[in-house]
Design a protein around this motif. Structure first.
Motif, PDB file in Angstrom:
ATOM      1  N   ILE A 186     -28.429  46.577  31.093  1.00  0.00           N
ATOM      2  CA  ILE A 186     -28.378  47.333  32.353  1.00  0.00           C
ATOM      3  C   ILE A 186     -26.912  47.398  32.763  1.00  0.00           C
ATOM      4  O   ILE A 186     -26.307  46.369  33.070  1.00  0.00           O
ATOM      5  CB  ILE A 186     -29.198  46.663  33.477  1.00  0.00           C
ATOM      6  N   THR A 187     -26.358  48.587  32.783  1.00  0.00           N
ATOM      7  CA  THR A 187     -24.925  48.696  33.048  1.00  0.00           C
ATOM      8  C   THR A 187     -24.590  50.042  33.675  1.00  0.00           C
ATOM      9  O   THR A 187     -25.411  50.958  33.689  1.00  0.00           O
ATOM     10  CB  THR A 187     -24.128  48.509  31.745  1.00  0.00           C
ATOM     11  N   ILE A 188     -23.399  50.138  34.236  1.00  0.00           N
ATOM     12  CA  ILE A 188     -22.876  51.398  34.754  1.00  0.00           C
ATOM     13  C   ILE A 188     -21.920  51.973  33.718  1.00  0.00           C
ATOM     14  O   ILE A 188     -20.960  51.319  33.313  1.00  0.00           O
ATOM     15  CB  ILE A 188     -22.131  51.201  36.088  1.00  0.00           C
ATOM     16  N   LEU A 189     -22.194  53.183  33.269  1.00  0.00           N
ATOM     17  CA  LEU A 189     -21.349  53.821  32.269  1.00  0.00           C
ATOM     18  C   LEU A 189     -20.037  54.275  32.910  1.00  0.00           C
ATOM     19  O   LEU A 189     -20.047  54.998  33.915  1.00  0.00           O
ATOM     20  CB  LEU A 189     -22.063  55.022  31.661  1.00  0.00           C
ATOM     21  N   PRO A 190     -18.890  53.875  32.385  1.00  0.00           N
ATOM     22  CA  PRO A 190     -17.609  54.222  33.009  1.00  0.00           C
ATOM     23  C   PRO A 190     -17.298  55.717  33.008  1.00  0.00           C
ATOM     24  O   PRO A 190     -16.617  56.203  33.912  1.00  0.00           O
ATOM     25  CB  PRO A 190     -16.585  53.443  32.171  1.00  0.00           C
ATOM     26  N   ASP A 191     -17.831  56.442  32.025  1.00  0.00           N
ATOM     27  CA  ASP A 191     -17.489  57.860  31.951  1.00  0.00           C
ATOM     28  C   ASP A 191     -18.269  58.710  32.944  1.00  0.00           C
ATOM     29  O   ASP A 191     -17.786  59.748  33.398  1.00  0.00           O
ATOM     30  CB  ASP A 191     -17.699  58.394  30.531  1.00  0.00           C
ATOM     31  N   THR A 192     -19.471  58.265  33.315  1.00  0.00           N
ATOM     32  CA  THR A 192     -20.305  59.036  34.254  1.00  0.00           C
ATOM     33  C   THR A 192     -20.449  58.374  35.617  1.00  0.00           C
ATOM     34  O   THR A 192     -20.757  59.039  36.607  1.00  0.00           O
ATOM     35  CB  THR A 192     -21.713  59.254  33.679  1.00  0.00           C
ATOM     36  N   GLY A 193     -20.261  57.050  35.677  1.00  0.00           N
ATOM     37  CA  GLY A 193     -20.497  56.328  36.920  1.00  0.00           C
ATOM     38  C   GLY A 193     -21.967  56.150  37.225  1.00  0.00           C
ATOM     39  O   GLY A 193     -22.333  55.784  38.346  1.00  0.00           O
ATOM     40  N   HIS A 194     -22.829  56.394  36.231  1.00  0.00           N
ATOM     41  CA  HIS A 194     -24.270  56.283  36.422  1.00  0.00           C
ATOM     42  C   HIS A 194     -24.835  55.095  35.641  1.00  0.00           C
ATOM     43  O   HIS A 194     -24.263  54.666  34.627  1.00  0.00           O
ATOM     44  CB  HIS A 194     -24.985  57.565  35.974  1.00  0.00           C
ATOM     45  N   MET A 195     -25.963  54.594  36.117  1.00  0.00           N
ATOM     46  CA  MET A 195     -26.619  53.471  35.473  1.00  0.00           C
ATOM     47  C   MET A 195     -27.289  53.891  34.177  1.00  0.00           C
ATOM     48  O   MET A 195     -27.858  54.977  34.074  1.00  0.00           O
ATOM     49  CB  MET A 195     -27.679  52.871  36.412  1.00  0.00           C
ATOM     50  N   GLU A 196     -27.232  52.968  33.218  1.00  0.00           N
ATOM     51  CA  GLU A 196     -27.990  53.123  31.979  1.00  0.00           C
ATOM     52  C   GLU A 196     -28.810  51.848  31.798  1.00  0.00           C
ATOM     53  O   GLU A 196     -28.293  50.744  31.975  1.00  0.00           O
ATOM     54  CB  GLU A 196     -27.073  53.330  30.793  1.00  0.00           C
ATOM     55  N   PHE A 214     -39.310  35.990  43.529  1.00  0.00           N
ATOM     56  CA  PHE A 214     -38.839  36.019  42.145  1.00  0.00           C
ATOM     57  C   PHE A 214     -38.046  37.293  41.890  1.00  0.00           C
ATOM     58  O   PHE A 214     -38.586  38.391  41.881  1.00  0.00           O
ATOM     59  CB  PHE A 214     -40.030  35.943  41.194  1.00  0.00           C
ATOM     60  N   GLY A 215     -36.729  37.121  41.694  1.00  0.00           N
ATOM     61  CA  GLY A 215     -35.864  38.262  41.411  1.00  0.00           C
ATOM     62  C   GLY A 215     -35.347  38.210  39.984  1.00  0.00           C
ATOM     63  O   GLY A 215     -35.188  37.133  39.405  1.00  0.00           O
ATOM     64  N   PHE A 216     -35.087  39.372  39.407  1.00  0.00           N
ATOM     65  CA  PHE A 216     -34.557  39.451  38.043  1.00  0.00           C
ATOM     66  C   PHE A 216     -33.938  40.826  37.844  1.00  0.00           C
ATOM     67  O   PHE A 216     -34.378  41.806  38.420  1.00  0.00           O
ATOM     68  CB  PHE A 216     -35.669  39.225  37.012  1.00  0.00           C
ATOM     69  N   GLY A 217     -32.885  40.887  37.039  1.00  0.00           N
ATOM     70  CA  GLY A 217     -32.272  42.192  36.828  1.00  0.00           C
ATOM     71  C   GLY A 217     -30.934  42.112  36.130  1.00  0.00           C
ATOM     72  O   GLY A 217     -30.679  41.185  35.354  1.00  0.00           O
ATOM     73  N   ALA A 218     -30.074  43.089  36.417  1.00  0.00           N
ATOM     74  CA  ALA A 218     -28.810  43.252  35.699  1.00  0.00           C
ATOM     75  C   ALA A 218     -28.014  41.955  35.694  1.00  0.00           C
ATOM     76  O   ALA A 218     -27.961  41.228  36.677  1.00  0.00           O
ATOM     77  CB  ALA A 218     -27.994  44.376  36.324  1.00  0.00           C
ATOM     78  N   GLY A 219     -27.427  41.696  34.543  1.00  0.00           N
ATOM     79  CA  GLY A 219     -26.607  40.488  34.415  1.00  0.00           C
ATOM     80  C   GLY A 219     -26.700  39.777  33.078  1.00  0.00           C
ATOM     81  O   GLY A 219     -25.698  39.423  32.534  1.00  0.00           O
ATOM     82  N   LEU A 220     -27.855  39.511  32.563  1.00  0.00           N
ATOM     83  CA  LEU A 220     -29.169  39.549  33.203  1.00  0.00           C
ATOM     84  C   LEU A 220     -29.317  38.303  34.065  1.00  0.00           C
ATOM     85  O   LEU A 220     -29.086  37.182  33.582  1.00  0.00           O
ATOM     86  CB  LEU A 220     -30.278  39.589  32.168  1.00  0.00           C
ATOM     87  N   THR A 221     -29.694  38.462  35.316  1.00  0.00           N
ATOM     88  CA  THR A 221     -29.839  37.350  36.229  1.00  0.00           C
ATOM     89  C   THR A 221     -31.294  37.172  36.624  1.00  0.00           C
ATOM     90  O   THR A 221     -32.088  38.093  36.551  1.00  0.00           O
ATOM     91  CB  THR A 221     -29.020  37.569  37.517  1.00  0.00           C
TER      92      THR A 221
END
Length: 335
Positions: A213-223, A319-326
Motif C-alpha cells: 500500500i503506497t502513494i505513487l510519486p508520479d501520480t500522487g495517488h494510492m496503489e 483492531f486497526g491494520f493497514g499501510a506500513g504494514l501496521t
C-alpha cells in the motif's frame, strides 16, 4: 504572542506540572465525537467513474455509499468538529485539554502538522499538538500514546482525533481504490481513571511488505495490492487479537463487540468469524461510510454506541491494520 496568550501558556504548564507528582492508575475514554462529510457518493456514481458495475463494488467490498469531503471540509476542519463533539459528550471544556493527537495519513503537506491547527481551532490554549501516521491503525496507536501520557501524569486530558480525506489520494478511475476510500473524522477524550479502562495495546508492523500500500510519486495517488493485503490481514494478525485480550485480562468470550478497521466487508466478516465468539456484536460501518482509514475505527465505535448496541462499561476490542504494514489491537471499555 500577546500577554493573554503568554499567561495561558504559563498557567497550563504550571497546572500540568503540579499534577505530574505521581502516576495515574489508569485512563478511560470520557467522550466520543464524530463528523461525517455532507456529500454522499452513491455506488452508481463511484462505479461509473471506475468503469465497473454497482454490483461489482457491493459484492467485492460491501460498500453501498461513502462520504467525500467538500472544499471546506479539510482534514483539520473535520477534526475540529469531531473534537468539539467529543468534548461535549464528555462534558469537558476545551481549555482542559493538555494534548491533541491527530491520527492521519492524508494531510496535504507534511508541514505544519495538523494537530496544532486542530488545537487552535478548538481554542485549547497551550495544548501540545502532534500527528501520528500509522495509516489505518493510527487511531489505536494514538490512543495508546494518550493512555501512556495520562498514566504517566505527563498530561491530564488528551484529545485523540482521527481525520482523513482519502478522496484526495485516490483516483476515482482506479477500481481498486476509488470506490473504496472515503472521508470523515472521529475523536475520543482520554482522561485519568481510578482503574484502567484502556488496556495495553498489542501492536506491530511488517515493513518488509510496506510496498503493498503506497502513494505513487508520479501520480500522487494510492496503489494497493488488495488481494495480498487481504491474505496478510486474515492470516497473520489473529495472534495480536488474542494478545490484546490477554493483556486486558479478559477471555474473548467476554467481549461485547468487535470494532475492526472498516477495510471491506469480507475482511471484517472473516476476522469476526475467526474470533468465534457467539453473540459478539461486530461493528459494520463500511457499508455506508466506505474505508476512512484512521477514522474508521472510532467512527464505527461511535456509531455502535449511538445505535444503543453497546453501553457504558462494555468491553470492546478495537483492531486497526493497514499501510506500513501496521496493526494494533486493544480492549477498551465503552464510555
Amino acid at each position: 504572542m500577546n500577554t493573554t496568550q503568554e499567561s495561558a501558556v504559563v498557567t497550563r504548564v504550571v497546572a500540568v506540572a503540579a499534577d505530574a507528582s505521581s502516576p495515574q492508575p489508569g485512563s478511560r475514554i470520557a467522550g466520543l465525537g464524530a463528523y461525517r462529510p455532507v456529500t454522499v457518493v452513491s455506488n452508481q456514481a463511484a462505479a461509473g467513474a471506475a468503469g465497473v458495475g454497482t454490483a461489482w463494488i457491493e459484492q467485492r467490498v460491501g460498500i453501498r455509499e461513502r462520504r467525500h469531503a467538500n472544499a471546506a471540509e479539510s482534514v483539520v476542519a473535520m477534526a475540529v468538529e469531531a473534537g468539539k463533539k467529543a468534548l461535549a459528550d464528555a462534558g469537558a471544556e476545551a481549555d482542559a485539554v493538555d494534548v491533541v493527537i491527530l491520527a492521519t495519513c492524508s494531510m496535504p503537506s507534511p508541514m505544519p502538522n495538523g494537530a496544532a491547527s486542530v488545537a487552535a481551532g478548538l481554542d485549547c490554549p497551550a495544548a501540545a499538538g502532534f500527528d501520528v501516521n500509522a495509516a489505518c491503525s493510527g487511531f489505536s496507536h494514538a490512543l495508546a500514546v494518550a493512555d501512556a501520557l495520562v498514566r504517566a501524569a505527563t498530561a491530564r486530558n488528551v484529545l485523540v482525533v482521527a481525520s482523513e480525506r482519502m478522496s484526495d489520494w485516490v483516483s476515482a478511475q482506479d477500481r481498486d481504490t476509488g470506490p473504496i476510500f472515503a472521508d470523515g473524522a472521529a475523536a475520543a477524550l482520554v482522561v485519568a481513571a481510578e482503574r484502567p479502562e484502556i488496556f495495553p495495546i498489542a501492536w506491530g508492523s511488517d515493513g518488509h511488505q510496506a510496498g503493498l500500500i503506497t502513494i505513487l510519486p508520479d501520480t500522487g495517488h494510492m496503489e494497493m495490492a488488495g488481494r495480498k493485503v487481504f491474505r496478510w490481514t486474515t492470516s497473520a494478525l489473529m495472534p495480536a487479537i488474542h494478545t490484546a485480550c490477554q493483556r486486558a485480562g479478559i477471555d474473548p468470550r467476554q467481549l461485547k463487540a468487535f470494532v475492526p478497521h472498516q477495510a471491506n466487508l469480507r475482511i471484517i466478516s472473516t476476522l469476526a468469524e475467526a474470533i468465534g465468539v457467539p453473540g459478539m456484536i461486530t461493528a459494520i460501518d463500511v457499508v455506508t461510510s466506505g474505508n476512512t482509514c484512521a477514522a474508521s475505527v472510532p467512527l464505527a465505535l461511535h456509531a455502535l454506541r449511538q445505535s444503543g448496541q453497546i453501553h457504558s462499561g462494555d468491553p470492546v476490542l478495537l483492531f486497526g491494520f493497514g499501510a506500513g504494514l501496521t496493526y494494533a489491537a486493544q480492549v477498551v471499555l465503552t464510555p
